[in-house]
Design a protein around this motif. Structure first.
Motif, PDB file in Angstrom:
ATOM      1  N   VAL A 272       1.471  12.344  -7.591  1.00 45.16           N
ATOM      2  CA  VAL A 272       1.473  10.794  -6.987  1.00 45.16           C
ATOM      3  C   VAL A 272       0.752  10.621  -5.199  1.00 45.16           C
ATOM      4  O   VAL A 272       0.322   9.800  -5.202  1.00 45.16           O
ATOM      5  CB  VAL A 272       3.343  11.494  -6.051  1.00 45.16           C
ATOM      6  N   VAL A 273       0.305  12.496  -5.136  1.00 49.62           N
ATOM      7  CA  VAL A 273      -1.187  11.893  -4.081  1.00 49.62           C
ATOM      8  C   VAL A 273      -2.646  10.790  -4.405  1.00 49.62           C
ATOM      9  O   VAL A 273      -2.649  10.983  -3.426  1.00 49.62           O
ATOM     10  CB  VAL A 273      -1.342  13.263  -3.435  1.00 49.62           C
ATOM     11  N   ARG A 274      -2.750  11.556  -6.182  1.00 47.13           N
ATOM     12  CA  ARG A 274      -4.077  10.777  -6.546  1.00 47.13           C
ATOM     13  C   ARG A 274      -3.762   9.737  -6.135  1.00 47.13           C
ATOM     14  O   ARG A 274      -4.671   9.148  -6.271  1.00 47.13           O
ATOM     15  CB  ARG A 274      -4.170  11.782  -7.788  1.00 47.13           C
ATOM     16  N   THR A 275      -2.466   9.047  -6.343  1.00 53.28           N
ATOM     17  CA  THR A 275      -2.556   7.164  -6.862  1.00 53.28           C
ATOM     18  C   THR A 275      -2.173   6.506  -5.214  1.00 53.28           C
ATOM     19  O   THR A 275      -2.057   5.289  -4.893  1.00 53.28           O
ATOM     20  CB  THR A 275      -1.865   7.081  -7.100  1.00 53.28           C
ATOM     21  N   ALA A 276      -1.824   7.931  -3.932  1.00 51.05           N
ATOM     22  CA  ALA A 276      -1.954   6.458  -2.813  1.00 51.05           C
ATOM     23  C   ALA A 276      -2.967   6.506  -2.186  1.00 51.05           C
ATOM     24  O   ALA A 276      -4.475   6.998  -2.649  1.00 51.05           O
ATOM     25  CB  ALA A 276      -1.397   7.861  -1.625  1.00 51.05           C
ATOM     26  N   ASP A 277      -3.046   5.415  -1.211  1.00 44.28           N
ATOM     27  CA  ASP A 277      -3.904   4.575  -0.684  1.00 44.28           C
ATOM     28  C   ASP A 277      -4.867   5.387   0.403  1.00 44.28           C
ATOM     29  O   ASP A 277      -5.733   5.402   0.998  1.00 44.28           O
ATOM     30  CB  ASP A 277      -4.428   3.013  -0.403  1.00 44.28           C
ATOM     31  N   LEU A 278      -3.731   6.338   1.065  1.00 47.03           N
ATOM     32  CA  LEU A 278      -4.231   6.926   2.665  1.00 47.03           C
ATOM     33  C   LEU A 278      -2.671   8.145   2.316  1.00 47.03           C
ATOM     34  O   LEU A 278      -2.080   8.630   2.148  1.00 47.03           O
ATOM     35  CB  LEU A 278      -3.788   6.083   4.046  1.00 47.03           C
ATOM     36  N   ILE A 279      -3.646   9.349   2.756  1.00 43.96           N
ATOM     37  CA  ILE A 279      -3.222  10.469   2.935  1.00 43.96           C
ATOM     38  C   ILE A 279      -2.978  11.067   3.974  1.00 43.96           C
ATOM     39  O   ILE A 279      -3.991  10.917   5.581  1.00 43.96           O
ATOM     40  CB  ILE A 279      -3.768  11.742   1.894  1.00 43.96           C
ATOM     41  N   VAL A 280      -2.139  11.289   4.706  1.00 40.78           N
ATOM     42  CA  VAL A 280      -1.287  11.899   6.402  1.00 40.78           C
ATOM     43  C   VAL A 280      -1.377  12.863   6.127  1.00 40.78           C
ATOM     44  O   VAL A 280       0.073  13.759   5.656  1.00 40.78           O
ATOM     45  CB  VAL A 280      -0.742  10.890   6.571  1.00 40.78           C
TER      46      VAL A 280
ATOM     47  N   ALA B 235       0.761  -0.985  -0.020  1.00 42.26           N
ATOM     48  CA  ALA B 235       0.228   0.273  -0.171  1.00 42.26           C
ATOM     49  C   ALA B 235       1.429   1.000   0.245  1.00 42.26           C
ATOM     50  O   ALA B 235       2.189   0.971   0.420  1.00 42.26           O
ATOM     51  CB  ALA B 235      -1.393   0.009   1.158  1.00 42.26           C
ATOM     52  N   THR B 236       0.464   2.285  -0.346  1.00 37.88           N
ATOM     53  CA  THR B 236       1.333   3.981  -0.240  1.00 37.88           C
ATOM     54  C   THR B 236       0.464   4.682   0.439  1.00 37.88           C
ATOM     55  O   THR B 236      -1.000   4.986   0.597  1.00 37.88           O
ATOM     56  CB  THR B 236       1.216   4.194  -2.065  1.00 37.88           C
ATOM     57  N   VAL B 237       0.872   5.059   0.899  1.00 38.51           N
ATOM     58  CA  VAL B 237       1.325   6.201   1.952  1.00 38.51           C
ATOM     59  C   VAL B 237       1.569   7.797   1.782  1.00 38.51           C
ATOM     60  O   VAL B 237       2.700   7.469   1.482  1.00 38.51           O
ATOM     61  CB  VAL B 237       1.319   6.255   3.869  1.00 38.51           C
ATOM     62  N   ALA B 238       0.611   8.876   1.454  1.00 36.18           N
ATOM     63  CA  ALA B 238       1.685  10.368   1.022  1.00 36.18           C
ATOM     64  C   ALA B 238       1.579  10.852   2.696  1.00 36.18           C
ATOM     65  O   ALA B 238       0.507  11.364   2.693  1.00 36.18           O
ATOM     66  CB  ALA B 238       0.568  10.840  -0.314  1.00 36.18           C
ATOM     67  N   LEU B 239       2.236  11.559   2.798  1.00 36.39           N
ATOM     68  CA  LEU B 239       2.703  12.745   3.914  1.00 36.39           C
ATOM     69  C   LEU B 239       2.305  13.593   2.734  1.00 36.39           C
ATOM     70  O   LEU B 239       3.418  14.202   2.572  1.00 36.39           O
ATOM     71  CB  LEU B 239       4.000  11.886   3.966  1.00 36.39           C
ATOM     72  N   VAL B 240       1.863  14.380   3.750  1.00 39.26           N
ATOM     73  CA  VAL B 240       1.118  15.824   3.131  1.00 39.26           C
ATOM     74  C   VAL B 240       0.820  17.371   4.531  1.00 39.26           C
ATOM     75  O   VAL B 240       0.785  17.042   4.977  1.00 39.26           O
ATOM     76  CB  VAL B 240      -0.069  15.805   2.261  1.00 39.26           C
TER      77      VAL B 240
END
Ligand SMILES: Nc1nc2c(ncn2[C@@H]2O[C@H](COP(=O)(O)OP(=O)(O)OP(=O)(O)O)[C@@H](O)[C@H]2O)c(=O)[nH]1
Ligand SMILES: [Mg+2]
Length: 370
Positions: free
Chosen positions: A135-143, A62-67
């Motif tokens: 990149v953020v658009r394809t994440a499974d979760l945004i933190v 899974a992929t998580v984006a740290l924003v």
């Protein structure tokens, strides 16, 4: 008149038109025009810009984006959670690229992306903004990472993502369009729609539909209707991490909590951390795990016993069929049946078929033809 000016004019007109029943269809048309023009502008820009991909591939389960804003502590957190070595600094914009790191938790590999510079010019496509957003658009979760002293950063971050077609913490609208050869537009709805039928039709026409059956399965407003028609929005769940919690005195905490509540964030749901002092990180990891909805399947391999070390990682709702596919090889064709022991099974060694839904910590044995 260039596209940018047309967009500006439409935005002004929408802002100047009071919303009521008699203007609803008109505003619907304006908003639809606006959405289409923005889309066109974006295509022009990406066409000439030659941006291409961002060079960060999705890896792991899974992929998580740290924003977050510059200097909020994203790189510090990434370094603390993962094997990555992302540059950190006390000045803004240390990170100008997307940095990936891998968080290993409960046998899963969770890719965490340190996403920099989202705020500066992201929406206008200046700098790396556009690429970062893809990149953020394809994440499974945004933190969302905010500083304990600047909870209001959250508003800007959400706004920026919304402008870029990312819809947070919501399911895709239940708007279904079926094109047909003739007979114009018909609108069917399973709820008593607040929007007039004529409004829905104007919106559809504006998006180029002449003959189509539209089914609407929820109470939508204009924006959500347009989201449903445009069909290119990403729907991503999110959580909030409040960083630099080490810097506040206990008597400041109520202030932070009310700032969170003002933004509809339950202070109990926000995760207070100190990336620098590595505090609260277990709690954050646990929340990431829960939000991703990952499950561990321990494979019982013939002759080798149950592998508790490296589980097969699937998603909640996945079936034996999904397990076969993720295992790859020839399991798919040779599948006869499976045996499951654990939370999803009625009893130990239950014989199940492909459509059996698995649960976290099931033990699974696949019985295949030779
Ligand atoms: N006191 C305190 N300082 C922190 C914490 N997390 C990060 N910092 C400091 O904040 C500064 C910025 O941290 P970075 O991790 O580089 O921030 P960033 O979000 O990656 O910043 P950009 O890459 O510029 O977007 C550094 O000096 C860190 O040491 C924390 O939890 N507490
Ligand atoms: Mg950084």
């Amino acid at each position: 008149m260039g596209l940018e000016e047309e967009i500006q004019e439409l935005e002004d007109e929408i802002a100047d038109t009071p919303y009521n029943k008699s203007t609803e269809a008109h505003i619907g048309r304006l908003k639809s025009k606006l959405a289409e023009k923005k889309e066109k502008l974006e295509q022009q820009q990406s066409g000439s810009g030659g941006g291409g991909g961002y060079g960060v591939e999705k890896h792991g389960d899974a992929t998580v984006a740290l924003v977050g804003f510059p200097s909020v502590g994203k790189s510090t957190l990434l370094n603390a959670l993962t094997n990555a070595e992302s540059e950190t600094g006390s000045y803004e914009f240390t990170t100008l690229d997307v940095y990936p790191g891998m968080l290993k938790h409960k046998g899963a590999n969770i890719q965490i992306l340190d996403v920099p510079g989202l705020i500066e010019g992201a929406a206008g496509g200046r700098g790396g903004g556009k690429e970062v957003l893809s990149v953020v658009r394809t994440a499974d979760l945004i933190v969302f990472m905010v500083s304990v002293f600047e909870i209001d950063q959250y508003d800007r971050l959400r706004e920026e993502l919304y402008k870029n077609k990312i819809r947070l913490d919501t399911e895709p609208p239940r708007v279904n369009i079926r094109k047909k050869a003739k007979d114009g537009l018909t609108v069917n709805s399973s709820v008593d729609l607040d929007l007039d039928e004529e409004t829905v039709k104007s919106v559809l026409r504006e998006h180029g539909y002449v003959n189509a059956d539209v089914t609407i399965g929820e109470q939508v407003d204009l924006d959500r209707l347009i989201d449903g028609v445009m069909d290119n929005r990403e729907y991503v769940p999110s959580i909030v991490a409040v960083n630099k919690a080490d810097l506040i005195e206990p008597d400041y905490l109520p202030t932070v909590e009310s700032e969170l509540e003002e933004r509809d964030i339950d202070p109990e749901e926000a995760i207070f951390i100190s990336a620098e002092e590595e505090k609260g990180l277990d709690g954050l990891t646990e929340r990431i795990w829960d939000e991703l909805g990952l499950i561990r399947i321990y494979m019982d391999k013939p002759g080798r016993g149950v592998d508790y070390e490296e589980p097969l990682i699937l998603r909640e709702g996945d079936t034996v069929d999904d397990a076969c596919r993720k295992l790859g090889g020839s399991f798919d064709e040779r599948f006869r049946f499976a045996r499951v022991t654990g939370p999803s099974a009625k009893h130990d060694e239950q014989q199940v078929g492909r459509d059996h839904e698995l649960a976290d910590e099931d033990v699974l044995r696949i019985v295949a033809r030779k």
